[in-house]
Design a protein around this motif. Structure first.
Motif, PDB file in Angstrom:
ATOM      1  N   LEU A 155      89.999 -15.004 -27.555  1.00 13.24           N
ATOM      2  CA  LEU A 155      90.081 -15.148 -28.755  1.00 13.24           C
ATOM      3  C   LEU A 155      88.826 -15.053 -29.499  1.00 13.24           C
ATOM      4  O   LEU A 155      88.758 -15.162 -30.733  1.00 13.24           O
ATOM      5  CB  LEU A 155      90.708 -16.637 -29.054  1.00 13.24           C
ATOM      6  CG  LEU A 155      92.158 -17.196 -28.494  1.00 13.24           C
ATOM      7  CD1 LEU A 155      92.431 -18.458 -29.180  1.00 13.24           C
ATOM      8  CD2 LEU A 155      93.283 -16.053 -29.157  1.00 13.24           C
ATOM      9  N   LYS A 156      87.648 -14.797 -28.792  1.00 13.53           N
ATOM     10  CA  LYS A 156      86.379 -14.601 -29.246  1.00 13.53           C
ATOM     11  C   LYS A 156      86.363 -13.263 -30.339  1.00 13.53           C
ATOM     12  O   LYS A 156      87.074 -12.407 -29.960  1.00 13.53           O
ATOM     13  CB  LYS A 156      85.261 -14.539 -28.131  1.00 13.53           C
ATOM     14  CG  LYS A 156      84.832 -15.772 -27.767  1.00 13.53           C
ATOM     15  CD  LYS A 156      83.750 -15.546 -27.034  1.00 13.53           C
ATOM     16  CE  LYS A 156      83.012 -16.775 -26.777  1.00 13.53           C
ATOM     17  NZ  LYS A 156      82.268 -17.558 -27.920  1.00 13.53           N
ATOM     18  N   GLY A 157      85.710 -13.500 -31.282  1.00 21.43           N
ATOM     19  CA  GLY A 157      85.174 -12.204 -32.203  1.00 21.43           C
ATOM     20  C   GLY A 157      86.572 -12.139 -32.987  1.00 21.43           C
ATOM     21  O   GLY A 157      87.566 -12.721 -33.061  1.00 21.43           O
ATOM     22  N   ARG A 158      86.340 -10.933 -33.880  1.00 24.19           N
ATOM     23  CA  ARG A 158      87.321 -10.635 -34.913  1.00 24.19           C
ATOM     24  C   ARG A 158      88.614  -9.968 -34.145  1.00 24.19           C
ATOM     25  O   ARG A 158      89.764 -10.329 -34.578  1.00 24.19           O
ATOM     26  CB  ARG A 158      86.707  -9.604 -35.824  1.00 24.19           C
ATOM     27  CG  ARG A 158      85.843 -10.017 -36.660  1.00 24.19           C
ATOM     28  CD  ARG A 158      86.603 -10.670 -38.251  1.00 24.19           C
ATOM     29  NE  ARG A 158      86.677  -9.569 -38.825  1.00 24.19           N
ATOM     30  CZ  ARG A 158      86.191  -8.821 -39.878  1.00 24.19           C
ATOM     31  NH1 ARG A 158      84.962  -9.272 -40.155  1.00 24.19           N
ATOM     32  NH2 ARG A 158      86.697  -7.724 -40.563  1.00 24.19           N
ATOM     33  N   GLU A 159      88.228  -9.356 -33.057  1.00 28.46           N
ATOM     34  CA  GLU A 159      89.420  -8.882 -32.204  1.00 28.46           C
ATOM     35  C   GLU A 159      90.122 -10.083 -31.770  1.00 28.46           C
ATOM     36  O   GLU A 159      91.624  -9.913 -31.620  1.00 28.46           O
ATOM     37  CB  GLU A 159      88.896  -7.917 -31.006  1.00 28.46           C
ATOM     38  CG  GLU A 159      88.156  -6.861 -31.550  1.00 28.46           C
ATOM     39  CD  GLU A 159      89.164  -5.928 -32.409  1.00 28.46           C
ATOM     40  OE1 GLU A 159      90.299  -5.546 -31.941  1.00 28.46           O
ATOM     41  OE2 GLU A 159      88.563  -5.207 -33.395  1.00 28.46           O
TER      42      GLU A 159
ATOM     43  N   ARG B  64      87.542 -22.906 -43.587  1.00 27.14           N
ATOM     44  CA  ARG B  64      88.318 -24.182 -43.269  1.00 27.14           C
ATOM     45  C   ARG B  64      87.633 -24.704 -42.049  1.00 27.14           C
ATOM     46  O   ARG B  64      87.470 -26.127 -41.985  1.00 27.14           O
ATOM     47  CB  ARG B  64      89.770 -23.974 -43.379  1.00 27.14           C
ATOM     48  CG  ARG B  64      90.400 -23.771 -44.605  1.00 27.14           C
ATOM     49  CD  ARG B  64      92.001 -23.398 -44.637  1.00 27.14           C
ATOM     50  NE  ARG B  64      92.409 -23.314 -45.960  1.00 27.14           N
ATOM     51  CZ  ARG B  64      93.225 -24.307 -46.685  1.00 27.14           C
ATOM     52  NH1 ARG B  64      93.464 -25.237 -45.765  1.00 27.14           N
ATOM     53  NH2 ARG B  64      93.620 -24.181 -47.573  1.00 27.14           N
ATOM     54  N   LEU B  65      87.411 -23.925 -41.215  1.00 31.38           N
ATOM     55  CA  LEU B  65      86.725 -24.442 -39.952  1.00 31.38           C
ATOM     56  C   LEU B  65      85.294 -25.107 -40.249  1.00 31.38           C
ATOM     57  O   LEU B  65      85.111 -26.196 -39.733  1.00 31.38           O
ATOM     58  CB  LEU B  65      86.521 -23.274 -38.782  1.00 31.38           C
ATOM     59  CG  LEU B  65      87.744 -22.759 -38.303  1.00 31.38           C
ATOM     60  CD1 LEU B  65      87.371 -21.609 -37.381  1.00 31.38           C
ATOM     61  CD2 LEU B  65      88.233 -23.958 -37.177  1.00 31.38           C
ATOM     62  N   LYS B  66      84.661 -24.512 -41.192  1.00 31.22           N
ATOM     63  CA  LYS B  66      83.394 -24.843 -41.512  1.00 31.22           C
ATOM     64  C   LYS B  66      83.495 -26.231 -42.172  1.00 31.22           C
ATOM     65  O   LYS B  66      82.817 -27.386 -42.026  1.00 31.22           O
ATOM     66  CB  LYS B  66      82.660 -24.163 -42.399  1.00 31.22           C
ATOM     67  CG  LYS B  66      81.994 -22.960 -41.743  1.00 31.22           C
ATOM     68  CD  LYS B  66      81.621 -21.841 -42.907  1.00 31.22           C
ATOM     69  CE  LYS B  66      80.258 -22.416 -43.551  1.00 31.22           C
ATOM     70  NZ  LYS B  66      79.624 -21.505 -44.609  1.00 31.22           N
ATOM     71  N   SER B  67      84.553 -26.694 -43.058  1.00 30.06           N
ATOM     72  CA  SER B  67      84.809 -27.735 -43.787  1.00 30.06           C
ATOM     73  C   SER B  67      85.248 -28.885 -42.716  1.00 30.06           C
ATOM     74  O   SER B  67      84.854 -30.008 -42.803  1.00 30.06           O
ATOM     75  CB  SER B  67      85.776 -27.491 -44.639  1.00 30.06           C
ATOM     76  OG  SER B  67      86.014 -28.698 -45.542  1.00 30.06           O
TER      77      SER B  67
ATOM     78  N   ASN C 192      83.622 -18.019 -33.264  1.00 29.69           N
ATOM     79  CA  ASN C 192      83.593 -18.157 -31.824  1.00 29.69           C
ATOM     80  C   ASN C 192      82.830 -19.548 -31.417  1.00 29.69           C
ATOM     81  O   ASN C 192      82.884 -19.687 -30.260  1.00 29.69           O
ATOM     82  CB  ASN C 192      82.039 -17.004 -31.786  1.00 29.69           C
ATOM     83  CG  ASN C 192      82.709 -15.608 -31.781  1.00 29.69           C
ATOM     84  OD1 ASN C 192      83.990 -15.257 -31.821  1.00 29.69           O
ATOM     85  ND2 ASN C 192      81.609 -14.879 -31.678  1.00 29.69           N
ATOM     86  N   GLN C 193      82.397 -20.381 -32.426  1.00 31.44           N
ATOM     87  CA  GLN C 193      82.116 -21.465 -31.952  1.00 31.44           C
ATOM     88  C   GLN C 193      83.469 -22.475 -31.776  1.00 31.44           C
ATOM     89  O   GLN C 193      83.470 -23.447 -30.941  1.00 31.44           O
ATOM     90  CB  GLN C 193      81.466 -22.566 -33.065  1.00 31.44           C
ATOM     91  CG  GLN C 193      80.765 -23.673 -32.647  1.00 31.44           C
ATOM     92  CD  GLN C 193      79.729 -24.143 -33.844  1.00 31.44           C
ATOM     93  OE1 GLN C 193      79.102 -23.314 -34.503  1.00 31.44           O
ATOM     94  NE2 GLN C 193      79.371 -25.364 -33.913  1.00 31.44           N
ATOM     95  N   TYR C 194      84.515 -22.155 -32.292  1.00 30.73           N
ATOM     96  CA  TYR C 194      85.683 -23.054 -31.805  1.00 30.73           C
ATOM     97  C   TYR C 194      87.140 -22.137 -31.252  1.00 30.73           C
ATOM     98  O   TYR C 194      88.125 -22.694 -31.032  1.00 30.73           O
ATOM     99  CB  TYR C 194      86.437 -23.464 -33.193  1.00 30.73           C
ATOM    100  CG  TYR C 194      85.220 -24.213 -33.978  1.00 30.73           C
ATOM    101  CD1 TYR C 194      85.036 -25.667 -33.350  1.00 30.73           C
ATOM    102  CD2 TYR C 194      84.592 -23.730 -34.982  1.00 30.73           C
ATOM    103  CE1 TYR C 194      83.829 -26.069 -34.297  1.00 30.73           C
ATOM    104  CE2 TYR C 194      83.543 -24.428 -35.639  1.00 30.73           C
ATOM    105  CZ  TYR C 194      83.254 -25.912 -35.089  1.00 30.73           C
ATOM    106  OH  TYR C 194      82.328 -26.623 -35.754  1.00 30.73           O
TER     107      TYR C 194
ATOM    108  N   GLN D  75      77.019 -23.211 -39.466  1.00 31.74           N
ATOM    109  CA  GLN D  75      76.916 -21.716 -39.375  1.00 31.74           C
ATOM    110  C   GLN D  75      77.437 -21.066 -40.826  1.00 31.74           C
ATOM    111  O   GLN D  75      78.230 -21.535 -41.565  1.00 31.74           O
ATOM    112  CB  GLN D  75      77.817 -21.110 -38.337  1.00 31.74           C
ATOM    113  CG  GLN D  75      77.342 -21.580 -37.003  1.00 31.74           C
ATOM    114  CD  GLN D  75      76.149 -20.628 -36.603  1.00 31.74           C
ATOM    115  OE1 GLN D  75      75.651 -19.780 -37.196  1.00 31.74           O
ATOM    116  NE2 GLN D  75      75.782 -21.024 -35.399  1.00 31.74           N
ATOM    117  N   GLU D  76      76.736 -20.069 -41.335  1.00 31.95           N
ATOM    118  CA  GLU D  76      77.073 -19.167 -42.271  1.00 31.95           C
ATOM    119  C   GLU D  76      78.055 -17.906 -42.013  1.00 31.95           C
ATOM    120  O   GLU D  76      79.012 -17.556 -42.961  1.00 31.95           O
ATOM    121  CB  GLU D  76      76.060 -18.616 -43.240  1.00 31.95           C
ATOM    122  CG  GLU D  76      75.118 -19.722 -43.850  1.00 31.95           C
ATOM    123  CD  GLU D  76      75.858 -20.425 -44.878  1.00 31.95           C
ATOM    124  OE1 GLU D  76      76.783 -19.813 -45.705  1.00 31.95           O
ATOM    125  OE2 GLU D  76      75.789 -21.602 -44.884  1.00 31.95           O
TER     126      GLU D  76
END
Length: 686
Positions: free
Chosen positions: A301-305, A277-280, A294-296, A286-287
């Motif tokens: 809050l960075k990464g999966r963690e 949803r972020l990509k859309s 991480n771009q948003y 980014q794929e």
């Protein structure tokens, strides 16, 4: 930036995002591959409507496949209640009648679709079913309206509910319609796929409300086999309704359980759903999902963690995480930022936490009426605590006797605090520490656990409720707090399905095991204390056994009259009885000694009203000594002593299994008191 940057939480308003950024979960793929489990069950916010939309779109694109969507509005389902009431108030009768009505309705909807299809209509033989076809109605009309109209035309008001059900299949000519439809689909070489969503609209948690949905579920299952998969009907229902069906339908295990798919969301699936949803939303090229996130999302809050930090405030449901992140991005935008930070998450987390706790209460208030009282007991506690530390908080609620009637009855039905812990675990409020994985395991599908709770067992209040309950975080590692798991492989037994009714049946069975006379006197008194607490919950409080000072062999039960029902208000206003005596006699025949004994008790706060509970088969006064002494006590002292049989109490324990009959006891006692005043005490007006 628009308010819901990651999409609307309502699937019907979120079609653009569902078309451009739908995450194909394992559940979605399994439904594409097989028709084995057409009943899809999920809690609020697990994406049932989104799934129905995407599955419908998939099958619409397949050749030789037509799709029919059934999505009733709230007022339409409510409108069905009065016509389905014609099948009586017994659950099995309601289910049987509604199942035939739904099957007829689905068949007719398909026939109308075929009749209006430019190609397939030529294969439809209307000669035998023309009246059905012309009277059913157009596609613009709701299916509920058409069912109402049809049933009104065939149901005879003068017949009994049993006769209406027995004759319904013939009056609807179900076998004929099924035969014509089957031949048409076979000639056309076409398959119909039916999607029924929003069946919980207008739902009421009573026998009729549950029976209406159970009838649809049974119809969907039957149609698949009867039409040899030329018609497949998928039904999307909420977990609390599914659980209600499992409690009320004796055929649940055989007919429904094996046809069910429970929606499951884990951290991996939710992370990818959000990143898609972020990509859309931001036209991101980014794929890799981690790079998209991480771009948003920055800092903590960075990464999966970092995503897990936000996720632990949810119940692992798409709706929860989308609401949280939509609000976070909105706040970030108001601060001229494109990226979200931890402060954005925390800003809205408390409100969301309160909403999640309210959702929990609403979702399970029918099968667990006292859930709100027990969750409130943990306000301000440690988020992690031992069973031993949880015990006094639960027992504080168990000791109460002035709650609302339905809550109080539920409280009295618990034998001990461990049963409460099991229920709180089964609805996802508590998690249990798993020593092997060093994590807390949560159950989010409403099933009863097959676990034991010992004093040193560690339990954790689900993190999404921490802020609502103002809990303090305990001394546990970050990994423990963030690594929570949903448990979906719990074995469900027939015993765990009817937990409330099982307790009532246990109490009823106890009565049959108690011997009459002196030998069983103490057991019968203890049984009466428990039974009186339960059937009079919310109207009497402080129910306890009091020894008769004049004899060690004679006992009575005393309770405080709260005056919270018509009958008990009448008792207080007419007889000034604030304290109510139940004289317990573990035998059938009573006479002068029993009435004289009660006469000596009735003074001051006890007023001039009491009960005498016996092992008689009914409440009727026997001519002679019983009737004569009751009359004498009233004539000479203006005191009323009403005889209650243990069978009467047993009957009203059984009625607690039917929530719609919650006032039956009050009405019957009022009628019984009228009988005494009008029939047993003639011409003795007060």
């Amino acid at each position: 930036m628009k308010g819901n940057v990651l999409g609307d939480i309502r699937a019907e308003q979120d079609q653009n995002m569902l078309d451009s950024a739908f995450w194909e979960s394992a559940d979605y793929k399994s439904l594409l591959e097989s028709y084995d489990r057409p009943i899809i069950v999920g809690r609020r916010g697990t994406g049932k409507s989104a799934l129905a939309y995407r599955l419908s779109k998939h099958w619409s694109a397949k050749p030789k496949t037509l799709v029919l969507a059934i999505s009733p509005e709230e007022e339409q389902v409510i409108g069905l209640r009065d016509i389905f009431e014609q099948f009586g108030d017994k659950y099995l009768h309601i289910k049987a009648g509604t199942k035939m009505a739904w099957r007829y309705a689905i068949y007719m909807e398909i026939i109308v679709e075929i009749g209006n299809h430019y190609k397939f209509k030529n294969n439809l033989d209307l000669s035998q079913i023309r009246e059905h076809f012309t009277s059913w109605g157009s596609r613009r009309q709701s299916i509920s309206t058409k069912i109402r109209r049809k049933l009104k035309s065939v149901v005879e008001v003068s017949e009994s509910p049993q006769s209406r059900i027995a004759d319904l299949s013939d009056k609807l000519e179900l076998d004929l319609i099924e035969e014509v439809l089957f031949e048409t689909l076979e000639k056309s070489a076409v398959q119909f796929v039916v999607f029924a969503d929003r069946l919980d609209e207008g739902y009421s948690p009573d026998n009729l409300g549950v029976g209406i949905i159970d009838g649809f579920v049974q119809a969907a299952i039957d149609i698949k086999s009867r039409m040899e998969e030329r018609v497949i009907a998928f039904a999307f229902i909420r977990d609390n309704i599914y659980r209600a069906i499992s409690k009320l339908d004796p055929d649940f295990t055989r007919n429904i359980e094996g046809q069910t798919l429970r929606l499951h969301w884990d951290e991996y699936s939710l992370f990818n759903l959000v990143c898609y949803r972020l990509k859309s939303a931001f036209n991101c090229e980014q794929e890799n999902s981690v790079r998209v996130w991480n771009q948003y999302a920055t800092k903590e809050l960075k990464g999966r963690e970092g995503f897990k930090v936000a996720l632990k405030l949810t119940l692992y449901r798409p709706r929860d995480i989308l609401v949280l992140l939509n609000e976070a991005f909105l706040r970030a935008n108001s601060n001229d930022r494109k990226e979200i930070v931890l402060e954005d998450i925390e800003y809205t987390a408390k409100t969301i936490s309160i909403n999640r706790l309210n959702d929990l209460h609403k979702e399970y208030e029918y099968i667990f009426p006292s859930i709100e009282e027990f969750t409130k007991a943990f306000y301000g506690c440690e988020s992690e605590l031992s069973v031993e530390n949880a015990k006094p908080r639960i027992e504080m609620v168990l000791s109460q006797d002035r709650l609302e009637r339905n809550k109080q009855q539920d409280v009295f039905l618990f034998n001990d605090f461990r049963q409460v812990l099991q229920r709180l675990y089964s609805v996802g409020f508590f998690g249990i520490h798993n020593e092997q994985s060093a994590s807390f395991v949560f159950c989010h599908d409403g099933k009863d656990p097959d676990r034991e709770f010992v004093n040193d067992t560690r339990v954790l209040v689900h993190p999404c409720y921490w802020l609502a309950l103002a809990t303090s975080r305990s001394r546990m590692s970050l990994d423990e707090a963030e690594e929570i798991h949903d448990e979906y492989e719990i074995e469900v037994t027939s015993e765990s399905i009817n937990l409330r009714n099982k307790r009532i049946e246990g109490l009823i069975q106890e009565l049959s095991d108690i011997k009459e006379g002196i030998e069983g006197a103490y057991e019968f008194e203890a049984w009466c204390v428990n039974a009186i607490k339960i059937i009079f919950a919310g109207t009497l409080c402080n129910v306890e056994a009091h020894p008769n000072k004049n004899s060690l062999q004679q006992r009575d039960v005393v309770a405080t009259n709260l005056g919270d029902s018509k009958f008990w208000k009448r008792v207080f206003n007419d007889y000034r009885s604030r304290q109510i005596i139940f004289e317990i006699k573990n035998y059938r025949d009573i006479g002068s000694a029993e009435y004289r004994q009660l006469n000596s008790y009735l003074a001051n706060d006890y007023g001039s009203f009491a009960f005498i509970v016996t092992r008689a088969v009914n409440n009727n006064l026997e001519k002679g000594k019983e009737l004569n002494w009751a009359r004498e006590l009233y004539s000479d002292h203006k005191k009323v002593v009403i005889k209650l049989s243990s069978k009467f109490i047993e009957k009203h324990l059984k009625k607690l299994r039917s929530p719609q009959k919650h006032d039956a006891l009050d009405k019957e006692l009022n009628s019984l008191l009228d009988t005494y005043v009008r029939r047993y005490f003639p011409n003795k007006c007060k």
